[in-house]
Scaffold this motif. Structure first.
Motif: not given
Length: 354
Positions: A203-206, A277-279, A284-285, A310-311
């Protein structure tokens, strides 16, 4: 048992090793048409099983079993297909042969063509390592695959991702003090540390800053770490984990012998219509890696998932992310791979070519 198995026999791997009495576990949804032209392949991701893909399958969705025949093959090493945890000695646990993404796709190709008699695949779609398999299908079988849609998955394991996977394995191997002679001593409880390490990458920092885990029913960060990350990884067999981690670290679509390691050539060989479709906040990717890959594919739309998940924007948890993926899949399936004018639905897409 809610799935079927396809027997591969003694399966020769890229490594030169043979996986004896190998098999793929898979589940199908819907009915194959008389023309056998409505097949969609949806491979599983690292650690996932076919049931984890079901969030994207349903009436009225892009992957509608009323219209399509959806095949979900389980990854080698995931505990359902041939894996360290279900292979008899002497190929069990740490002695399980190493399988590449190419090996997985070759096995899936046999399932699709030999067992199911399919000669055209409308779409190969997948999340994370499932996305890498979608890329591999497009590169290895450009005449068979009409469309690909990898989401939050790259065409190879870039250095950043490789480093993350190395760290996850180190967290596990620390339980046996990195002694290779003790690998068989690993247990699922040793996976607790792996979950803790991955929590910062999934998951992301946000996501963490905004405390979105409270919307999942967790009152604190500690409760979320234990209830989601520790719990999910401790359900995984450690030797299955190590087998899949090796597959992930060595993933590269140019590993197909036809490309001899030429990554750009492999991407340019993909003739399928593609939706990448990337996040947007995936660590991670990364979206940057996906943008580069999409630029080398002749017919690729680049459609990042605008999300702070995030991922896991591709994991089927957050409804707006799910809608983004499903909507793009609908537009992709509406496009004619033969080059005929698109349908009104496809023409209305705001997709941009990369």
């Amino acid at each position: 048992m809610d799935y079927e198995t396809f027997e591969l026999g003694d399966y020769s791997l890229q490594s030169g090793e043979t996986l004896p009495d190998a098999f793929l576990a898979y589940k199908t949804y819907g009915t194959l048409s008389e023309q056998k032209d409505n097949a969609i392949l949806y491979p599983t991701a690292f650690g996932d099983r076919h049931t984890d893909n079901e969030w994207l399958i349903g009436t009225g969705m892009a992957l509608d079993p009323q219209k399509y025949y959806i095949i979900v093959p389980n990854l080698l090493g995931n505990g359902l297909s041939s894996s360290p945890s279900n292979t008899p000695a002497p190929f069990d646990k740490s002695r399980f042969p190493r399988a590449t993404v190419y090996d997985n796709v070759q096995a899936q190709h046999r399932l699709v063509t030999e067992a199911l008699g399919i000669r055209k695949i409308a779409l190969v779609v997948g999340w994370s390592m499932g996305g890498i398999q979608a890329f591999q299908w497009g590169a290895s079988y450009p005449d068979l695959v009409e469309r690909i849609a990898p989401f939050a998955g790259a065409a190879k394991t870039w250095p950043q991702t490789r480093v993350v996977l190395e760290g996850l394995q180190a967290a596990l191997l620390s339980a046996i003090r990195f002694d290779p002679s003790r690998l068989d001593e690993l247990t699922s409880s040793d996976m607790r540390a792996v979950g803790r390490v991955y929590a910062g990458w999934g998951l992301s920092e946000a996501f963490y800053r905004d405390r979105l885990y409270t919307g999942l029913g967790f009152g604190s960060l500690e409760a979320f770490m234990a209830g989601v990350w520790e719990s999910s990884f401790m359900k995984m067999d450690p030797h299955d984990f190590l087998a899949m981690a090796w597959t992930g670290q060595h993933a590269d679509i140019s590993g197909d012998p036809a490309y001899g390691g030429d990554f750009e050539k492999a991407l340019r060989s993909i003739r399928a219509l593609a939706c990448i479709m990337p996040g947007s906040t995936d660590r991670f990717c990364t979206a940057d890696d996906s943008r580069y890959e999409a630029s080398l594919i002749h017919q690729a739309d680049f459609q990042p998932i605008p999300s702070i998940w995030g991922h896991f924007a591709g994991r089927g948890i957050h409804p707006p992310d799910n809608s983004h993926i499903d909507g793009n899949l609908k537009r992709l399936l509406a496009r004619d791979p033969a080059g005929n004018p698109p349908s009104d639905d496809a023409a209305s897409s705001s997709a941009t070519r990369s």
